[in-house]
Design a protein around this motif. Structure first.
Motif, PDB file in Angstrom:
ATOM      1  N   LEU A 116       0.833  -1.328  -0.062  1.00 19.03           N
ATOM      2  CA  LEU A 116       0.047   0.089  -0.010  1.00 19.03           C
ATOM      3  C   LEU A 116       0.868   1.345   0.230  1.00 19.03           C
ATOM      4  N   ALA A 117       1.915   1.127   0.747  1.00 20.60           N
ATOM      5  CA  ALA A 117       2.723   2.485   0.807  1.00 20.60           C
ATOM      6  C   ALA A 117       3.479   2.713  -0.245  1.00 20.60           C
ATOM      7  N   GLN A 118       3.710   1.515  -1.196  1.00 21.61           N
ATOM      8  CA  GLN A 118       4.518   1.812  -2.403  1.00 21.61           C
ATOM      9  C   GLN A 118       3.727   2.100  -3.728  1.00 21.61           C
ATOM     10  N   GLY A 119       2.356   2.199  -3.392  1.00 22.18           N
ATOM     11  CA  GLY A 119       1.370   2.353  -4.747  1.00 22.18           C
ATOM     12  C   GLY A 119       1.494   3.812  -5.216  1.00 22.18           C
ATOM     13  N   LYS A 120       1.890   4.984  -4.571  1.00 19.79           N
ATOM     14  CA  LYS A 120       2.295   6.134  -5.519  1.00 19.79           C
ATOM     15  C   LYS A 120       3.412   6.171  -6.264  1.00 19.79           C
ATOM     16  N   HIS A 121       4.351   5.215  -5.623  1.00 16.25           N
ATOM     17  CA  HIS A 121       5.653   5.098  -6.893  1.00 16.25           C
ATOM     18  C   HIS A 121       5.296   3.948  -8.063  1.00 16.25           C
ATOM     19  N   ARG A 122       4.547   3.061  -7.787  1.00 15.10           N
ATOM     20  CA  ARG A 122       3.938   2.242  -9.065  1.00 15.10           C
ATOM     21  C   ARG A 122       3.106   3.295  -9.771  1.00 15.10           C
ATOM     22  N   LYS A 123       2.219   3.995  -9.572  1.00 15.93           N
ATOM     23  CA  LYS A 123       1.486   5.186 -10.403  1.00 15.93           C
ATOM     24  C   LYS A 123       2.350   5.919 -11.153  1.00 15.93           C
ATOM     25  N   GLN A 124       3.334   6.455 -10.337  1.00 19.13           N
ATOM     26  CA  GLN A 124       4.272   7.260 -10.987  1.00 19.13           C
ATOM     27  C   GLN A 124       5.110   6.485 -12.006  1.00 19.13           C
ATOM     28  N   GLU A 125       5.533   5.484 -11.832  1.00 14.09           N
ATOM     29  CA  GLU A 125       6.219   4.402 -12.731  1.00 14.09           C
ATOM     30  C   GLU A 125       5.282   4.436 -14.216  1.00 14.09           C
ATOM     31  N   ARG A 126       3.828   4.062 -13.746  1.00 13.99           N
ATOM     32  CA  ARG A 126       3.104   3.787 -14.959  1.00 13.99           C
ATOM     33  C   ARG A 126       2.905   5.179 -15.782  1.00 13.99           C
ATOM     34  N   THR A 127       3.148   6.474 -14.976  1.00 20.60           N
ATOM     35  CA  THR A 127       2.994   7.448 -15.952  1.00 20.60           C
ATOM     36  C   THR A 127       4.109   7.701 -16.642  1.00 20.60           C
ATOM     37  N   TYR A 128       5.442   7.318 -16.119  1.00 19.18           N
ATOM     38  CA  TYR A 128       6.406   7.748 -16.662  1.00 19.18           C
ATOM     39  C   TYR A 128       6.585   6.658 -17.821  1.00 19.18           C
ATOM     40  N   LYS A 129       6.199   5.360 -17.993  1.00 16.20           N
ATOM     41  CA  LYS A 129       6.071   4.426 -18.918  1.00 16.20           C
ATOM     42  C   LYS A 129       5.425   4.975 -20.190  1.00 16.20           C
ATOM     43  N   ARG A 130       3.971   5.572 -19.935  1.00 16.94           N
ATOM     44  CA  ARG A 130       3.060   6.056 -20.719  1.00 16.94           C
ATOM     45  C   ARG A 130       3.619   7.090 -21.426  1.00 16.94           C
ATOM     46  N   GLU A 131       4.411   7.996 -20.691  1.00 14.52           N
ATOM     47  CA  GLU A 131       4.944   9.314 -21.464  1.00 14.52           C
ATOM     48  C   GLU A 131       6.264   8.855 -22.273  1.00 14.52           C
ATOM     49  N   ALA A 132       7.121   7.784 -21.954  1.00  9.54           N
ATOM     50  CA  ALA A 132       8.131   7.333 -22.766  1.00  9.54           C
ATOM     51  C   ALA A 132       7.461   6.723 -23.872  1.00  9.54           C
ATOM     52  N   ARG A 133       6.368   6.134 -23.890  1.00  5.06           N
ATOM     53  CA  ARG A 133       5.757   5.305 -24.803  1.00  5.06           C
ATOM     54  C   ARG A 133       5.509   6.561 -25.979  1.00  5.06           C
ATOM     55  N   GLN A 134       4.666   7.370 -25.540  1.00 10.59           N
ATOM     56  CA  GLN A 134       4.216   8.371 -26.341  1.00 10.59           C
ATOM     57  C   GLN A 134       5.319   9.079 -27.060  1.00 10.59           C
ATOM     58  N   LEU A 135       6.287   9.593 -26.318  1.00 10.92           N
ATOM     59  CA  LEU A 135       7.558  10.158 -26.908  1.00 10.92           C
ATOM     60  C   LEU A 135       8.049   9.520 -28.006  1.00 10.92           C
ATOM     61  N   ARG A 136       8.485   8.110 -27.664  1.00  8.26           N
ATOM     62  CA  ARG A 136       8.856   7.163 -28.815  1.00  8.26           C
ATOM     63  C   ARG A 136       7.939   7.236 -30.146  1.00  8.26           C
ATOM     64  N   HIS A 137       6.675   7.339 -29.704  1.00  3.51           N
ATOM     65  CA  HIS A 137       5.927   7.346 -31.080  1.00  3.51           C
ATOM     66  C   HIS A 137       5.835   8.847 -31.888  1.00  3.51           C
ATOM     67  N   GLU A 138       6.122   9.741 -30.928  1.00  6.37           N
ATOM     68  CA  GLU A 138       6.338  11.117 -31.717  1.00  6.37           C
ATOM     69  C   GLU A 138       7.814  10.998 -32.548  1.00  6.37           C
ATOM     70  N   VAL A 139       8.519  10.489 -32.093  1.00 10.22           N
ATOM     71  CA  VAL A 139      10.137  10.596 -32.586  1.00 10.22           C
ATOM     72  C   VAL A 139      10.100   9.710 -33.844  1.00 10.22           C
ATOM     73  N   GLU A 140       9.344   8.526 -33.843  1.00  5.65           N
ATOM     74  CA  GLU A 140       9.087   7.553 -34.875  1.00  5.65           C
ATOM     75  C   GLU A 140       8.225   8.335 -36.060  1.00  5.65           C
ATOM     76  N   THR A 145       7.893  11.577 -36.369  1.00  7.14           N
ATOM     77  CA  THR A 145       8.936  12.641 -36.942  1.00  7.14           C
ATOM     78  C   THR A 145       9.891  11.989 -38.146  1.00  7.14           C
ATOM     79  N   LYS A 146      10.426  11.199 -37.495  1.00  7.93           N
ATOM     80  CA  LYS A 146      11.572  10.408 -38.410  1.00  7.93           C
ATOM     81  C   LYS A 146      10.731   9.994 -39.847  1.00  7.93           C
ATOM     82  N   ARG A 147       9.517   9.511 -39.783  1.00 11.05           N
ATOM     83  CA  ARG A 147       8.976   9.202 -40.953  1.00 11.05           C
ATOM     84  C   ARG A 147       8.610  10.270 -41.715  1.00 11.05           C
ATOM     85  N   THR A 148       7.989  11.520 -41.301  1.00 10.24           N
ATOM     86  CA  THR A 148       7.510  12.464 -41.996  1.00 10.24           C
ATOM     87  C   THR A 148       8.734  13.201 -42.611  1.00 10.24           C
ATOM     88  N   ASN A 149       9.832  13.197 -41.712  1.00 13.29           N
ATOM     89  CA  ASN A 149      11.007  13.887 -42.596  1.00 13.29           C
ATOM     90  C   ASN A 149      12.029  12.892 -43.494  1.00 13.29           C
TER      91      ASN A 149
END
Length: 113
Positions: free
Chosen positions: A69-93, A95-99
């Motif tokens: 229970l105490a580590q729940g906020k850390h797990r939530k933050q990790e999910r947020t970071y993974k989602r953000e990294a996945r979105q950024l990876r898609h944006e980079v891909e 951008t590469k395709r369009t350029n």
């Protein structure tokens, strides 16, 4: 490493637990009814070491649940970071395709938190 763990931790622990079992094998009652301790329907007999092991097991489970229970906020933050990294990876891909750029030399992606 596992052998050292077995020799230094598990073997002495086993010796202590066996000694505890031998020393506390007398049957003791556990009464669940706090208002009438003599009630035989809610009184259980077992050796003392059984009650000690049950109490230790309940403590381990409760401690694990509390830590989870105490580590729940850390797990939530990790999910947020993974989602953000996945979105950024898609944006980079994208951008590469369009350029039309297939090489990643000379470019970097910096994430700031």
């Amino acid at each position: 490493m596992r052998r050292i763990f077995n020799v230094l931790i598990l073997i002495p622990l086993a010796i202590v637990l066996i000694a505890l079992m031998v020393a506390n094998r007398t049957s003791v009652p556990l009464s669940i009814d706090v208002f009438n301790p003599g009630n035989p329907a809610l009184t259980y007999q077992a050796p003392l070491f059984v009650w000690l092991f049950v109490a230790a097991a309940i403590g381990v489970v409760a401690g694990g649940f509390g830590a989870w229970l105490a580590q729940g906020k850390h797990r939530k933050q990790e999910r947020t970071y993974k989602r953000e990294a996945r979105q950024l990876r898609h944006e980079v891909e994208k951008t590469k395709r369009t350029n039309g750029d297939n090489s990643a030399t000379g470019t970097s992606l910096v994430l700031q938190r």
